[in-house]
Design a protein around this motif. Structure first.
Motif, PDB file in Angstrom:
ATOM      1  N   GLY A 171       0.818  -1.212   0.000  1.00  0.00           N
ATOM      2  CA  GLY A 171       0.000   0.000   0.000  1.00  0.00           C
ATOM      3  C   GLY A 171       0.845   1.253   0.000  1.00  0.00           C
ATOM      4  N   GLU A 172       1.916   1.228   0.794  1.00  0.00           N
ATOM      5  CA  GLU A 172       2.831   2.374   0.839  1.00  0.00           C
ATOM      6  C   GLU A 172       3.490   2.576  -0.520  1.00  0.00           C
ATOM      7  OE1 GLU A 172       6.884   3.705   3.147  1.00  0.00           O
ATOM      8  OE2 GLU A 172       5.434   2.461   4.222  1.00  0.00           O
ATOM      9  N   ALA A 173       3.907   1.487  -1.152  1.00  0.00           N
ATOM     10  CA  ALA A 173       4.533   1.583  -2.478  1.00  0.00           C
ATOM     11  C   ALA A 173       3.531   2.094  -3.514  1.00  0.00           C
ATOM     12  CB  ALA A 173       5.091   0.222  -2.897  1.00  0.00           C
ATOM     13  N   LEU A 174       2.288   1.641  -3.449  1.00  0.00           N
ATOM     14  CA  LEU A 174       1.267   2.073  -4.406  1.00  0.00           C
ATOM     15  C   LEU A 174       0.855   3.524  -4.206  1.00  0.00           C
ATOM     16  CD1 LEU A 174      -1.134  -1.012  -4.503  1.00  0.00           C
ATOM     17  CD2 LEU A 174       0.534  -0.316  -6.232  1.00  0.00           C
ATOM     18  N   ALA A 175       1.074   4.050  -3.003  1.00  0.00           N
ATOM     19  CA  ALA A 175       0.698   5.428  -2.703  1.00  0.00           C
ATOM     20  C   ALA A 175       1.630   6.448  -3.349  1.00  0.00           C
ATOM     21  CB  ALA A 175       0.659   5.641  -1.191  1.00  0.00           C
ATOM     22  N   SER A 176       2.758   6.004  -3.841  1.00  0.00           N
ATOM     23  CA  SER A 176       3.696   6.928  -4.491  1.00  0.00           C
ATOM     24  C   SER A 176       3.020   7.607  -5.678  1.00  0.00           C
ATOM     25  CB  SER A 176       4.931   6.169  -4.979  1.00  0.00           C
ATOM     26  OG  SER A 176       5.713   7.003  -5.811  1.00  0.00           O
ATOM     27  N   PRO A 177       3.172   8.918  -5.794  1.00  0.00           N
ATOM     28  CA  PRO A 177       2.539   9.615  -6.924  1.00  0.00           C
ATOM     29  C   PRO A 177       3.120   9.224  -8.281  1.00  0.00           C
ATOM     30  CG  PRO A 177       3.911  11.123  -5.663  1.00  0.00           C
ATOM     31  CD  PRO A 177       3.886   9.829  -4.909  1.00  0.00           C
ATOM     32  N   THR A 178       4.241   8.523  -8.288  1.00  0.00           N
ATOM     33  CA  THR A 178       4.844   8.105  -9.555  1.00  0.00           C
ATOM     34  C   THR A 178       4.332   6.751 -10.042  1.00  0.00           C
ATOM     35  OG1 THR A 178       6.745   7.115  -8.434  1.00  0.00           O
ATOM     36  CG2 THR A 178       6.949   9.426  -9.117  1.00  0.00           C
ATOM     37  N   VAL A 179       3.588   6.032  -9.204  1.00  0.00           N
ATOM     38  CA  VAL A 179       3.025   4.740  -9.603  1.00  0.00           C
ATOM     39  C   VAL A 179       1.756   5.006 -10.406  1.00  0.00           C
ATOM     40  CG1 VAL A 179       1.931   2.621  -8.799  1.00  0.00           C
ATOM     41  CG2 VAL A 179       4.019   3.439  -7.711  1.00  0.00           C
ATOM     42  N   ARG A 180       1.705   4.463 -11.615  1.00  0.00           N
ATOM     43  CA  ARG A 180       0.562   4.668 -12.505  1.00  0.00           C
ATOM     44  C   ARG A 180      -0.347   3.443 -12.488  1.00  0.00           C
ATOM     45  NH1 ARG A 180       1.261   8.398 -16.723  1.00  0.00           N
ATOM     46  NH2 ARG A 180      -0.999   8.140 -16.815  1.00  0.00           N
ATOM     47  N   ALA A 181      -1.627   3.693 -12.580  1.00  0.00           N
ATOM     48  CA  ALA A 181      -2.606   2.621 -12.702  1.00  0.00           C
ATOM     49  C   ALA A 181      -2.992   2.482 -14.171  1.00  0.00           C
ATOM     50  CB  ALA A 181      -3.850   2.935 -11.873  1.00  0.00           C
ATOM     51  N   VAL A 182      -3.232   1.249 -14.572  1.00  0.00           N
ATOM     52  CA  VAL A 182      -3.663   0.957 -15.934  1.00  0.00           C
ATOM     53  C   VAL A 182      -4.901   0.064 -15.839  1.00  0.00           C
ATOM     54  CG1 VAL A 182      -3.021  -0.094 -18.132  1.00  0.00           C
ATOM     55  CG2 VAL A 182      -1.282   1.097 -16.772  1.00  0.00           C
ATOM     56  N   VAL A 183      -5.985   0.528 -16.410  1.00  0.00           N
ATOM     57  CA  VAL A 183      -7.227  -0.241 -16.405  1.00  0.00           C
ATOM     58  C   VAL A 183      -7.513  -0.671 -17.842  1.00  0.00           C
ATOM     59  CG1 VAL A 183      -9.709  -0.192 -15.927  1.00  0.00           C
ATOM     60  CG2 VAL A 183      -8.125   1.012 -14.413  1.00  0.00           C
ATOM     61  N   ASP A 184      -7.554  -1.976 -18.045  1.00  0.00           N
ATOM     62  CA  ASP A 184      -7.813  -2.532 -19.375  1.00  0.00           C
ATOM     63  C   ASP A 184      -6.947  -1.855 -20.448  1.00  0.00           C
ATOM     64  OD1 ASP A 184      -9.601  -4.356 -18.338  1.00  0.00           O
ATOM     65  OD2 ASP A 184     -11.351  -3.106 -18.730  1.00  0.00           O
ATOM     66  N   ASP A 185      -5.649  -1.812 -20.186  1.00  0.00           N
ATOM     67  CA  ASP A 185      -4.637  -1.306 -21.132  1.00  0.00           C
ATOM     68  C   ASP A 185      -4.662   0.198 -21.372  1.00  0.00           C
ATOM     69  OD1 ASP A 185      -3.586  -3.888 -21.529  1.00  0.00           O
ATOM     70  OD2 ASP A 185      -5.095  -4.311 -23.053  1.00  0.00           O
ATOM     71  N   GLU A 186      -5.310   0.967 -20.497  1.00  0.00           N
ATOM     72  CA  GLU A 186      -5.306   2.422 -20.609  1.00  0.00           C
ATOM     73  C   GLU A 186      -4.897   3.032 -19.268  1.00  0.00           C
ATOM     74  OE1 GLU A 186      -9.019   3.991 -21.955  1.00  0.00           O
ATOM     75  OE2 GLU A 186      -9.024   2.773 -23.770  1.00  0.00           O
ATOM     76  N   PHE A 187      -3.961   3.986 -19.307  1.00  0.00           N
ATOM     77  CA  PHE A 187      -3.597   4.675 -18.075  1.00  0.00           C
ATOM     78  C   PHE A 187      -4.846   5.316 -17.497  1.00  0.00           C
ATOM     79  CE2 PHE A 187       0.653   4.474 -19.952  1.00  0.00           C
ATOM     80  CZ  PHE A 187       1.355   3.985 -18.851  1.00  0.00           C
ATOM     81  N   ALA A 188      -4.957   5.254 -16.159  1.00  0.00           N
ATOM     82  CA  ALA A 188      -6.179   5.704 -15.507  1.00  0.00           C
ATOM     83  C   ALA A 188      -5.871   6.515 -14.259  1.00  0.00           C
ATOM     84  CB  ALA A 188      -7.030   4.494 -15.131  1.00  0.00           C
ATOM     85  N   LEU A 199      -6.590  -4.637 -13.849  1.00  0.00           N
ATOM     86  CA  LEU A 199      -6.033  -3.464 -13.182  1.00  0.00           C
ATOM     87  C   LEU A 199      -4.570  -3.754 -12.930  1.00  0.00           C
ATOM     88  CD1 LEU A 199      -6.123  -0.753 -11.650  1.00  0.00           C
ATOM     89  CD2 LEU A 199      -6.949  -2.029  -9.650  1.00  0.00           C
ATOM     90  N   ALA A 200      -3.716  -2.887 -13.462  1.00  0.00           N
ATOM     91  CA  ALA A 200      -2.279  -3.057 -13.289  1.00  0.00           C
ATOM     92  C   ALA A 200      -1.696  -1.809 -12.655  1.00  0.00           C
ATOM     93  CB  ALA A 200      -1.607  -3.318 -14.635  1.00  0.00           C
ATOM     94  N   PHE A 201      -0.630  -2.005 -11.885  1.00  0.00           N
ATOM     95  CA  PHE A 201       0.108  -0.900 -11.293  1.00  0.00           C
ATOM     96  C   PHE A 201       1.540  -0.937 -11.790  1.00  0.00           C
ATOM     97  CE2 PHE A 201      -3.406  -1.524  -8.302  1.00  0.00           C
ATOM     98  CZ  PHE A 201      -3.874  -0.227  -8.208  1.00  0.00           C
ATOM     99  N   ILE A 202       1.997   0.206 -12.299  1.00  0.00           N
ATOM    100  CA  ILE A 202       3.307   0.281 -12.927  1.00  0.00           C
ATOM    101  C   ILE A 202       4.119   1.397 -12.270  1.00  0.00           C
ATOM    102  CG2 ILE A 202       4.512   0.672 -15.107  1.00  0.00           C
ATOM    103  CD1 ILE A 202       1.954  -0.267 -16.520  1.00  0.00           C
ATOM    104  N   PRO A 203       5.296   1.045 -11.737  1.00  0.00           N
ATOM    105  CA  PRO A 203       6.172   2.082 -11.166  1.00  0.00           C
ATOM    106  C   PRO A 203       6.918   2.788 -12.294  1.00  0.00           C
ATOM    107  CG  PRO A 203       7.253  -0.026 -11.020  1.00  0.00           C
ATOM    108  CD  PRO A 203       5.874  -0.287 -11.601  1.00  0.00           C
ATOM    109  N   PRO A 204       7.612   3.876 -11.963  1.00  0.00           N
ATOM    110  CA  PRO A 204       8.411   4.531 -12.998  1.00  0.00           C
ATOM    111  C   PRO A 204       9.474   3.572 -13.530  1.00  0.00           C
ATOM    112  CG  PRO A 204       8.713   5.593 -10.853  1.00  0.00           C
ATOM    113  CD  PRO A 204       7.750   4.482 -10.674  1.00  0.00           C
ATOM    114  N   VAL A 205       9.775   3.723 -14.791  1.00  0.00           N
ATOM    115  CA  VAL A 205      10.750   2.857 -15.438  1.00  0.00           C
ATOM    116  C   VAL A 205      11.917   3.715 -15.922  1.00  0.00           C
ATOM    117  CG1 VAL A 205      11.135   1.254 -17.347  1.00  0.00           C
ATOM    118  CG2 VAL A 205       8.925   1.305 -16.197  1.00  0.00           C
ATOM    119  N   SER A 206      13.125   3.232 -15.670  1.00  0.00           N
ATOM    120  CA  SER A 206      14.284   3.946 -16.196  1.00  0.00           C
ATOM    121  C   SER A 206      15.075   2.964 -17.045  1.00  0.00           C
ATOM    122  CB  SER A 206      15.155   4.491 -15.057  1.00  0.00           C
ATOM    123  OG  SER A 206      15.698   3.439 -14.312  1.00  0.00           O
TER     124      SER A 206
END
Length: 82
Positions: free
Chosen positions: A44-61, A73-80
């Protein structure tokens, strides 16, 4: 619904995801984040980061996005990369 975690989120969750039954009151991305946090505070703490993006059915949400009728429903952290 298929729930997926990518990158460091999968490490924190201990899984890349799977099929889940969301409780009736979990109707938005924000509510899903809260539900996940209740069961796994570290995730939950990791998901609360403002840089973590949610994707619902292949669309950022955004967090207010409804999950009604959604299948994934997918959660994606920043990627470098380099």
């Amino acid at each position: 619904m298929r729930l997926l975690y990518f990158g460091r989120l999968a490490e924190v969750a201990g899984t890349r995801g799977g099929e889940v039954e969301l409780p009736a009151g979990v109707a938005t991305v924000a509510a899903a984040r809260d539900w996940i946090a209740a069961g796994n505070p570290a995730l939950g703490e990791a998901l609360a980061s403002p840089t973590v993006r949610a994707v619902v059915d292949d669309e950022f949400a955004a967090d207010d996005r409804s999950l009604k009728g959604a299948t994934e429903l997918a959660f994606i952290p920043p990627v470098s990369g380099g």
